[in-house]
Design a protein around this motif. Structure first.
Motif, PDB file in Angstrom:
ATOM      1  N   THR A  36       0.856  -1.182   0.000  1.00 41.42           N
ATOM      2  CA  THR A  36       0.000   0.000   0.000  1.00 41.42           C
ATOM      3  C   THR A  36       0.891   1.229   0.000  1.00 41.42           C
ATOM      4  OG1 THR A  36      -1.595  -1.243   1.344  1.00 41.42           O
ATOM      5  CG2 THR A  36      -1.967   1.116   1.107  1.00 41.42           C
ATOM      6  N   VAL A  37       0.659   2.131  -0.959  1.00 32.39           N
ATOM      7  CA  VAL A  37       1.489   3.324  -1.116  1.00 32.39           C
ATOM      8  C   VAL A  37       0.639   4.552  -0.809  1.00 32.39           C
ATOM      9  CG1 VAL A  37       2.962   4.649  -2.692  1.00 32.39           C
ATOM     10  CG2 VAL A  37       2.824   2.155  -2.915  1.00 32.39           C
ATOM     11  N   PHE A  38       1.259   5.542  -0.158  1.00 40.06           N
ATOM     12  CA  PHE A  38       0.601   6.818   0.142  1.00 40.06           C
ATOM     13  C   PHE A  38       1.468   7.940  -0.419  1.00 40.06           C
ATOM     14  CE2 PHE A  38      -0.599   3.705   3.272  1.00 40.06           C
ATOM     15  CZ  PHE A  38      -1.972   3.843   3.344  1.00 40.06           C
ATOM     16  N   HIS A  39       0.915   8.675  -1.379  1.00 40.01           N
ATOM     17  CA  HIS A  39       1.661   9.719  -2.088  1.00 40.01           C
ATOM     18  C   HIS A  39       0.916  11.043  -1.912  1.00 40.01           C
ATOM     19  CE1 HIS A  39       4.006  10.712  -6.063  1.00 40.01           C
ATOM     20  NE2 HIS A  39       4.066  11.696  -5.180  1.00 40.01           N
ATOM     21  N   TYR A  40       1.172  11.707  -0.806  1.00 41.79           N
ATOM     22  CA  TYR A  40       0.489  12.956  -0.455  1.00 41.79           C
ATOM     23  C   TYR A  40       1.521  14.027  -0.069  1.00 41.79           C
ATOM     24  CZ  TYR A  40      -3.843  10.264  -0.258  1.00 41.79           C
ATOM     25  OH  TYR A  40      -4.914   9.469  -0.576  1.00 41.79           O
ATOM     26  N   GLY A  41       1.032  15.233   0.078  1.00 49.98           N
ATOM     27  CA  GLY A  41       1.878  16.338   0.507  1.00 49.98           C
ATOM     28  C   GLY A  41       1.689  17.592  -0.313  1.00 49.98           C
ATOM     29  N   MET A  42       1.218  17.456  -1.556  1.00 48.72           N
ATOM     30  CA  MET A  42       1.060  18.636  -2.404  1.00 48.72           C
ATOM     31  C   MET A  42      -0.018  19.575  -1.871  1.00 48.72           C
ATOM     32  SD  MET A  42       0.531  18.818  -6.501  1.00 48.72           S
ATOM     33  CE  MET A  42       1.998  17.802  -6.632  1.00 48.72           C
ATOM     34  N   ASN A  43      -1.184  19.018  -1.541  1.00 46.76           N
ATOM     35  CA  ASN A  43      -2.245  19.868  -1.019  1.00 46.76           C
ATOM     36  C   ASN A  43      -1.959  20.317   0.415  1.00 46.76           C
ATOM     37  OD1 ASN A  43      -4.062  19.838  -3.336  1.00 46.76           O
ATOM     38  ND2 ASN A  43      -4.266  17.660  -2.901  1.00 46.76           N
ATOM     39  N   GLU A  44      -1.261  19.469   1.185  1.00 47.27           N
ATOM     40  CA  GLU A  44      -0.832  19.892   2.525  1.00 47.27           C
ATOM     41  C   GLU A  44       0.119  21.085   2.433  1.00 47.27           C
ATOM     42  OE1 GLU A  44      -1.909  15.508   3.167  1.00 47.27           O
ATOM     43  OE2 GLU A  44      -1.102  16.750   1.556  1.00 47.27           O
ATOM     44  N   SER A  45       0.911  21.138   1.360  1.00 48.64           N
ATOM     45  CA  SER A  45       1.822  22.277   1.210  1.00 48.64           C
ATOM     46  C   SER A  45       1.057  23.564   0.916  1.00 48.64           C
ATOM     47  CB  SER A  45       2.843  22.011   0.103  1.00 48.64           C
ATOM     48  OG  SER A  45       2.253  22.058  -1.188  1.00 48.64           O
ATOM     49  N   GLU A  46      -0.142  23.441   0.337  1.00 47.48           N
ATOM     50  CA  GLU A  46      -0.988  24.625   0.141  1.00 47.48           C
ATOM     51  C   GLU A  46      -1.543  25.111   1.478  1.00 47.48           C
ATOM     52  OE1 GLU A  46      -2.729  27.760  -1.697  1.00 47.48           O
ATOM     53  OE2 GLU A  46      -1.360  26.325  -2.606  1.00 47.48           O
ATOM     54  N   ASP A  47      -1.832  24.164   2.381  1.00 40.07           N
ATOM     55  CA  ASP A  47      -2.288  24.551   3.716  1.00 40.07           C
ATOM     56  C   ASP A  47      -1.202  25.306   4.479  1.00 40.07           C
ATOM     57  OD1 ASP A  47      -4.528  23.061   3.063  1.00 40.07           O
ATOM     58  OD2 ASP A  47      -3.979  21.349   4.320  1.00 40.07           O
ATOM     59  N   GLY A  48       0.069  25.000   4.156  1.00 37.37           N
ATOM     60  CA  GLY A  48       1.167  25.578   4.928  1.00 37.37           C
ATOM     61  C   GLY A  48       1.081  25.104   6.362  1.00 37.37           C
ATOM     62  N   GLU A  49       1.173  26.042   7.284  1.00 33.29           N
ATOM     63  CA  GLU A  49       1.050  25.687   8.699  1.00 33.29           C
ATOM     64  C   GLU A  49      -0.265  26.181   9.298  1.00 33.29           C
ATOM     65  OE1 GLU A  49       4.550  25.903  11.138  1.00 33.29           O
ATOM     66  OE2 GLU A  49       5.855  26.069   9.377  1.00 33.29           O
ATOM     67  N   LEU A  50      -1.227  26.555   8.425  1.00 35.25           N
ATOM     68  CA  LEU A  50      -2.560  26.873   8.932  1.00 35.25           C
ATOM     69  C   LEU A  50      -3.177  25.654   9.591  1.00 35.25           C
ATOM     70  CD1 LEU A  50      -4.005  29.023   6.006  1.00 35.25           C
ATOM     71  CD2 LEU A  50      -3.343  29.819   8.280  1.00 35.25           C
ATOM     72  N   TYR A  51      -2.862  24.483   9.035  1.00 39.88           N
ATOM     73  CA  TYR A  51      -3.199  23.232   9.723  1.00 39.88           C
ATOM     74  C   TYR A  51      -1.950  22.847  10.509  1.00 39.88           C
ATOM     75  CZ  TYR A  51      -5.168  18.639  10.618  1.00 39.88           C
ATOM     76  OH  TYR A  51      -5.691  17.517  11.224  1.00 39.88           O
ATOM     77  N   PRO A  52      -1.988  22.871  11.839  1.00 41.54           N
ATOM     78  CA  PRO A  52      -0.765  22.697  12.638  1.00 41.54           C
ATOM     79  C   PRO A  52      -0.014  21.427  12.282  1.00 41.54           C
ATOM     80  CG  PRO A  52      -2.606  23.379  14.019  1.00 41.54           C
ATOM     81  CD  PRO A  52      -3.182  23.071  12.683  1.00 41.54           C
ATOM     82  N   LEU A  53       1.303  21.539  12.194  1.00 39.98           N
ATOM     83  CA  LEU A  53       2.103  20.410  11.758  1.00 39.98           C
ATOM     84  C   LEU A  53       2.074  19.251  12.746  1.00 39.98           C
ATOM     85  CD1 LEU A  53       5.201  22.156  10.126  1.00 39.98           C
ATOM     86  CD2 LEU A  53       3.134  21.271   9.039  1.00 39.98           C
ATOM     87  N   ASP A  54       1.922  19.541  14.027  1.00 40.28           N
ATOM     88  CA  ASP A  54       1.830  18.430  14.969  1.00 40.28           C
ATOM     89  C   ASP A  54       0.542  17.632  14.747  1.00 40.28           C
ATOM     90  OD1 ASP A  54       0.215  20.516  15.891  1.00 40.28           O
ATOM     91  OD2 ASP A  54       0.532  20.013  18.006  1.00 40.28           O
ATOM     92  N   GLN A  55      -0.521  18.333  14.360  1.00 36.17           N
ATOM     93  CA  GLN A  55      -1.766  17.641  14.051  1.00 36.17           C
ATOM     94  C   GLN A  55      -1.685  16.929  12.700  1.00 36.17           C
ATOM     95  OE1 GLN A  55      -4.255  17.274  16.311  1.00 36.17           O
ATOM     96  NE2 GLN A  55      -2.690  18.244  17.589  1.00 36.17           N
ATOM     97  N   TYR A  56      -0.966  17.508  11.749  1.00 31.36           N
ATOM     98  CA  TYR A  56      -0.704  16.819  10.477  1.00 31.36           C
ATOM     99  C   TYR A  56      -0.013  15.482  10.748  1.00 31.36           C
ATOM    100  CZ  TYR A  56       1.904  15.706   6.204  1.00 31.36           C
ATOM    101  OH  TYR A  56       2.463  15.056   5.132  1.00 31.36           O
ATOM    102  N   GLU A  57       0.974  15.508  11.630  1.00 30.88           N
ATOM    103  CA  GLU A  57       1.701  14.285  11.958  1.00 30.88           C
ATOM    104  C   GLU A  57       0.793  13.275  12.654  1.00 30.88           C
ATOM    105  OE1 GLU A  57       5.762  12.890  14.356  1.00 30.88           O
ATOM    106  OE2 GLU A  57       5.364  15.013  13.957  1.00 30.88           O
TER     107      GLU A  57
END
Length: 533
Positions: A394-415
């Motif tokens: 199973t592969v997960f290829h994400y991060g592009m849309n998270e980069s649009e969020d920047g840190e408005l979505y807290p990185l600790d919660q992203y993790e």
């Protein structure tokens, strides 16, 4: 997934436009927005001649002139500030063909459905050639990017030393031509995967070496304009009602494997899938499987194989639950049609496989998706869907849309939310390997200077850390590209997209090659280790 988790965080109150829609603002998937939200002030009403005695009317204040002025203002505003550069519509594309940037409807943060009003058709403009000619400028600067074989720029990182073992065992069985052996990959991602660019390259290269065991999973129809699959024929009539993990949301949280639920409002809506008519891949199938939902309001659907009716299925049941209808055919070219004979049919997708050893790759692309959006699905249902596919990897290829969020979505919660999703998937598939493919570099341009977004290396570091904690492998796309500043170089050399976030078609080919080479390097190392006494 619908069960509440302490790791779920409040979404940011404001997002920039999602990277797959550079020409229009798009709110976060949780934010409601009325349709057609770009109104203009009402124009002056009335027509004909002005009454006698009234002041002469200025033609520049006519409704047509006001509309033209408003349109011009909307077009020119993005040029007033660099932060709005993604909204510019008059900027020519840089060098690089086949950009993986297709506008999509904005996510709707409400419970309900939206109607797919257009047909799912061939979309030949999105097809990735089997042999992609990379720009000469890329070869001059990035010789590793154009190497079709050899050593990858980055290895698969696996601190545990065993994250990839289940997948490699499946590959070894396929390589031995063990009967009924399939190395199945289920590959989740955002808009890049929705267009089947990186995944098409990886699928083809693996199938060329190990054998073509079928195309894999596809949604019932195009849930977004940019949804596409190479090496297969797909068509669907308009009229499917859809709920998606990016909105509008299904009340029951049942989205199938691909994050989209399709429902019929009446008789006649249909979807067709068939083997490819040209090319080297996807020319044969031995088995079709229709993934659908049995539920109390279910309707009837007819299954046709090669134009002949095979079965009429009543999807009504006392309780909602996943169901798989499988149809065997002689290995070769075939087609299937799924047609609703009334309201209430809920279907998720179709997969195509063969009774021959080889590789299957399901491209599960969800435009505008963040990895945490997989948590919109009901836990038990999603686990049931994963087990029905039973992937070796199973592969997960994400991060592009998270980069649009920047840190408005807290990185600790992203993790935390990413870790929670991965733990649920690995719990559902304890005998499967998992791999995280890290984010690409992403840039903003000021004048002639490209600057990488500072959040990219942070996202990459978090993904690497979580992969190690959960027991997944990790591929460092950001480092393979060259790290900070690399997207500007990729754009100038024809490998990056005009939005400075996506790859071009050639760039997607490069990333697919890198993934293949890194997997094969790790696989050969695993075989050598297993052969030692």
């Amino acid at each position: 997934m619908t069960s509440t988790s302490s790791t779920r965080a409040h979404e940011p109150d404001a997002h920039g436009p999602d990277v797959h829609e550079p020409a229009a603002h798009e709110p976060a998937a949780h934010e409601a927005r009325p349709h057609g939200g770009r109104g203009v002030p009402p124009a002056e009403r009335g027509g004909g001649l002005a009454p006698v005695g009234s002041p002469a009317r200025n033609g520049l204040a006519s409704p047509a002139a006001l509309a033209m002025a408003t349109l011009a203002l909307l077009v020119l505003v993005p040029y007033a500030h660099p932060s709005l550069s993604r909204l510019r519509v008059l900027t020519p594309l840089p060098e690089g063909e086949g950009l993986v940037v297709v506008p999509a409807p904005a996510p709707v943060a409400s419970v309900g459905e939206t109607t797919l009003a257009t047909e799912t058709t061939e979309q030949a403009e999105l097809r990735q050639p089997e042999e992609v000619a990379l720009p000469a400028a890329a070869a001059e600067l990035l010789p590793a990017a154009v190497a079709s074989e050899g050593k990858p720029p980055r290895p698969i990182e696996d601190p545990s030393g065993k994250a990839m073992t289940p997948f490699f065992r499946a590959l070894a069985a396929v390589e031995r031509k063990a009967p009924q052996s399939i190395a199945r990959i289920t590959y989740f991602g955002d808009s890049i995967v929705a267009s089947d660019f990186v995944t098409a390259t990886l699928r083809r290269k693996l199938q060329k070496r190990f054998g073509d065991a079928g195309h894999g999973f596809m949604l019932m129809a195009n849930a977004w304009p940019g949804y596409f699959h190479n090496d297969v024929v797909r068509f669907a009539g308009p009229g499917w009602q859809v709920s998606r993990v990016v909105g509008p949301f299904a009340k029951d949280g049942l989205y199938g494997l691909g994050g989209v639920s399709f429902r019929s409002q009446g008789a006649g809506v249909f979807s067709r899938f068939a083997t490819a008519e040209t090319g080297s891949y996807g020319r044969a199938v031995s088995r079709f499987a229709v993934d659908y939902l049995k539920h109390p309001e279910g309707g009837r659907m007819e299954i046709k194989i090669d134009g002949e009716s095979r079965e009429m299925i009543d999807t009504r049941a006392d309780e909602a639950g996943s169901a798989i209808a499988t149809y065997e055919v002689p290995d070769g070219p075939h087609g299937i049609e799924v047609r609703a004979h009334g309201p209430g049919v809920r279907a998720f997708g179709v997969w195509m496989e063969r009774d021959t050893p080889g590789v299957v790759l399901d491209a599960i692309g969800i435009q505008g998706c963040r990895i945490r959006f997989l948590d919109k699905s009901d836990d038990a249902h999603f686990a049931e869907q994963l087990r029905a596919r039973n992937p070796a990897l199973t592969v997960f290829h994400y991060g592009m849309n998270e980069s649009e969020d920047g840190e408005l979505y807290p990185l600790d919660q992203y993790e935390a939310t990413m870790k929670a999703v991965l733990e649920q998937v690995t719990a559902a598939l304890p005998g499967s390997s998992c791999l995280l493919v890290g984010p690409m570099d992403r840039a903003d341009k000021k004048g002639e200077v490209y600057r990488s977004r500072p959040v990219i290396p942070k996202l990459a570091a978090i993904q690497r850390r979580v992969a190690g904690q959960v027991g997944c492998g990790y591929f460092d796309t950001f480092g393979a590209m060259g790290g900070s500043g690399s997207m500007g170089i990729w754009v100038q050399r024809g490998l990056g997209g005009a939005d400075l976030a996506h790859p071009s078609g050639a760039g997607a080919e490069v990333i697919g090659r890198w993934l293949y080479l890194s997997l094969m390097e790790a696989y050969e190392g695993w075989k050598a280790s297993a052969a030692r006494p």
